[in-house]
Structures are given as C-alpha cells and as structure tokens.
Design a protein around this motif. Sequence first.
Motif, mmCIF file in Angstrom:
data_model
loop_
_atom_site.group_PDB
_atom_site.id
_atom_site.type_symbol
_atom_site.label_atom_id
_atom_site.label_comp_id
_atom_site.label_asym_id
_atom_site.label_seq_id
_atom_site.Cartn_x
_atom_site.Cartn_y
_atom_site.Cartn_z
ATOM 1 N N ILE A 1 0.842 -1.193 0.000
ATOM 2 C CA ILE A 1 0.000 0.000 0.000
ATOM 3 C C ILE A 1 0.879 1.247 0.000
ATOM 4 O O ILE A 1 1.765 1.394 0.851
ATOM 5 C CB ILE A 1 -0.933 -0.008 1.223
ATOM 6 C CG1 ILE A 1 -1.835 -1.265 1.179
ATOM 7 C CG2 ILE A 1 -1.781 1.257 1.271
ATOM 8 C CD1 ILE A 1 -2.567 -1.552 2.472
ATOM 9 N N MET A 2 0.607 2.160 -0.954
ATOM 10 C CA MET A 2 1.443 3.349 -1.137
ATOM 11 C C MET A 2 0.604 4.620 -1.092
ATOM 12 O O MET A 2 -0.418 4.731 -1.769
ATOM 13 C CB MET A 2 2.213 3.234 -2.450
ATOM 14 C CG MET A 2 3.284 2.147 -2.388
ATOM 15 S SD MET A 2 4.160 1.898 -3.955
ATOM 16 C CE MET A 2 2.984 0.847 -4.822
ATOM 17 N N HIS A 3 1.063 5.571 -0.323
ATOM 18 C CA HIS A 3 0.346 6.822 -0.064
ATOM 19 C C HIS A 3 0.674 7.893 -1.102
ATOM 20 O O HIS A 3 1.484 7.689 -2.013
ATOM 21 C CB HIS A 3 0.698 7.327 1.338
ATOM 22 C CG HIS A 3 2.175 7.586 1.525
ATOM 23 N ND1 HIS A 3 2.789 8.744 1.116
ATOM 24 C CD2 HIS A 3 3.153 6.810 2.067
ATOM 25 C CE1 HIS A 3 4.080 8.688 1.410
ATOM 26 N NE2 HIS A 3 4.339 7.528 1.977
ATOM 27 N N SER A 4 0.078 9.062 -0.920
ATOM 28 C CA SER A 4 0.296 10.188 -1.833
ATOM 29 C C SER A 4 1.569 10.942 -1.476
ATOM 30 O O SER A 4 2.166 10.734 -0.409
ATOM 31 C CB SER A 4 -0.897 11.146 -1.777
ATOM 32 O OG SER A 4 -1.033 11.694 -0.465
ATOM 33 N N MET A 5 1.955 11.835 -2.355
ATOM 34 C CA MET A 5 3.147 12.641 -2.131
ATOM 35 C C MET A 5 2.931 13.603 -0.965
ATOM 36 O O MET A 5 1.864 14.188 -0.808
ATOM 37 C CB MET A 5 3.508 13.425 -3.393
ATOM 38 C CG MET A 5 4.847 14.144 -3.316
ATOM 39 S SD MET A 5 5.222 15.043 -4.842
ATOM 40 C CE MET A 5 5.333 13.688 -6.007
ATOM 41 N N GLY A 6 3.963 13.746 -0.129
ATOM 42 C CA GLY A 6 3.938 14.752 0.912
ATOM 43 C C GLY A 6 3.374 14.301 2.239
ATOM 44 O O GLY A 6 3.283 15.101 3.173
ATOM 45 N N THR A 7 2.996 13.030 2.368
ATOM 46 C CA THR A 7 2.514 12.529 3.655
ATOM 47 C C THR A 7 3.216 11.205 3.962
ATOM 48 O O THR A 7 4.337 10.996 3.525
ATOM 49 C CB THR A 7 0.968 12.432 3.644
ATOM 50 O OG1 THR A 7 0.513 12.013 4.915
ATOM 51 C CG2 THR A 7 0.473 11.507 2.563
ATOM 52 N N ASP A 8 2.596 10.297 4.725
ATOM 53 C CA ASP A 8 3.251 9.019 4.996
ATOM 54 C C ASP A 8 2.217 7.907 5.098
ATOM 55 O O ASP A 8 1.034 8.110 4.828
ATOM 56 C CB ASP A 8 4.136 9.098 6.245
ATOM 57 C CG ASP A 8 3.361 9.284 7.547
ATOM 58 O OD1 ASP A 8 2.112 9.217 7.517
ATOM 59 O OD2 ASP A 8 3.996 9.497 8.600
ATOM 60 N N HIS A 9 2.669 6.704 5.481
ATOM 61 C CA HIS A 9 1.803 5.524 5.421
ATOM 62 C C HIS A 9 0.582 5.628 6.328
ATOM 63 O O HIS A 9 -0.440 4.989 6.091
ATOM 64 C CB HIS A 9 2.606 4.260 5.769
ATOM 65 C CG HIS A 9 2.869 4.074 7.233
ATOM 66 N ND1 HIS A 9 3.902 4.695 7.895
ATOM 67 C CD2 HIS A 9 2.214 3.345 8.176
ATOM 68 C CE1 HIS A 9 3.896 4.345 9.167
ATOM 69 N NE2 HIS A 9 2.875 3.528 9.364
ATOM 70 N N ARG A 10 0.649 6.459 7.361
ATOM 71 C CA ARG A 10 -0.485 6.580 8.280
ATOM 72 C C ARG A 10 -1.707 7.177 7.610
ATOM 73 O O ARG A 10 -2.841 6.936 8.047
ATOM 74 C CB ARG A 10 -0.068 7.425 9.489
ATOM 75 C CG ARG A 10 0.955 6.731 10.378
ATOM 76 C CD ARG A 10 1.490 7.667 11.438
ATOM 77 N NE ARG A 10 2.315 8.724 10.855
ATOM 78 C CZ ARG A 10 2.879 9.698 11.555
ATOM 79 N NH1 ARG A 10 2.688 9.767 12.861
ATOM 80 N NH2 ARG A 10 3.626 10.613 10.958
#
Length: 273
Positions: free
Chosen positions: A23-32
Amino acid sequence: MNCLVTKGRIHYAIEGTGFPIVIMHSMGTDHRSMKSWLEPIFEKNEGFQRIYIDLPAHGHSLVNEDFKSSDDMLSNIIEFIDKILPNKIFSLIGFSYGGYMAQGVLHHKRHEVKSICLLATALHFETRNLPNKIIITKDTKLLDELDDDSKRAFETLMIYQDREKYHTFLDEIQPGRLLANRDFLLSKWRENGYFFSEEPFAGMEELSQPASIIVGKQDAICGYKDHLILLEKFPYATYAVLDQAGHMLHIDQREIVQGLIKNWLGRTFSAVK
C-alpha cells in the motif's frame, strides 16, 4: 520496521496475515494517511496482510545523495518488494503519486501482481485534463485560524473546508507532512525527474489483473477524464467516478470508497484461490 535498499531505506508497517497487499500513499505525507482509513475494511475481510510503506523521502524512509527521480523512487520500492516478498504474488493499492508508483511496479512485475487498486492516481501525462476547482463548504473563520502552511495545504487538497474535515486532515494527512523530506520534494526533481523514463504498460495491450480505478469528479489535482485510458488496459476493472469528491476522495466519500475496495478485495480473493 526498516529495510535497507540501494539508494536509502524503506520504512514500513505490517498488519495482519495472509495474502500480501503493498500500500502506497500520496506525495507529501506518509503511510499513516492510508492505514487510518483502510484498516477498518479488514476487520471483516480477513486473510490479507497489509504492508504499508513510507515512500522514499517520506515519513521515516530515507534517500541518499544519488536519489534524484521517480525512477529512483520506483527502484527503491521494487528492491524493497523483492526483499520483503521474494518470489511471492501480491496486490497493490496506490493513492495519487503512490498510484503512479503502483503502475510502475505492475509494469516491471506483471507476473507477480495479482490485482491493483488505484485511487485518484497520477498518470504518465505531462498535461492533465482537469475540472475547474470548486469548494463545496468553506469555513472562513476556521481558515483564518490556521497557520500559513496548514491553510495552504488544506485549501489545496480539500473541497470540504470545514472543521470536521480539518480534524481528519490533522489526524491523517498532517503528521506525514511534518516528516516529509521537503529539501527533496521542493527541489528541481519535479521538472527533471517526475515521470518514469519508461511509460507504464507501454507495449502491453491488456492486463488481466482485477483492477479498481476510483476517481473524484471534482479532483482538480489529478482529474478523472484521463483515467479512462486505463479501462483499455484493464478489461477486468471497476471504474468509478465519485461526485462530490475531490482529490482526497477517501476523505470526501469514505464509505463509498471503502465499499469499492471491499468489492475489489472480493474479486482479488476469488483470483487468488
């Protein structure tokens, strides 16, 4: 947990056991920002191992001085997958830029990816066909209370600019924003290295993986019209355009998005039996 890769290290968290989903998040944030709203889905959908990663230069993932582009981003991620899931079949969930990374992983590991879910994904298009930006709710008193950085991010990302959505923003998006490697993210890499050197799925007429492509009708960052091209590549795809949903569609229309992901999990589970 951390995994050393050639151009840095990948920080990740694992939940549950069973068939693996990266699972991969958006740019500029993190996995949470993904874990907080995805985990409730798996309370009644057992048998899946969720591998949440901090993208390179995000969260607690580190990059070295040789790291310069999305190709490097993808290389680190693929190396991580090869180490954590050696010779294993897995699925992918990617949101926004994380969706672009997911497309890159599928392009290079076509026979190991069982299914893919793309949320408001970025595409390999230099010019995006975007709708006009609209704001559905706006609490000017709230906005006046915010510091400049938080206000700018909140106004950019959200079409519901009220206190309820701001609390969600603070809980899910802002913690990762505070950890992101801004020296890298604000550097010239977007001009010189944002796009992969090889277009995802180039030369591939059809991909047999069960897919879910979820976009927001009011997404003025990645849009929704360009994504129809993905239907030509994925004959077994659900394509959903959600009204009253901007780029943060999983915040704007959470229950609908969660329902669509449950549907995709069901199709994935059928595919892996």
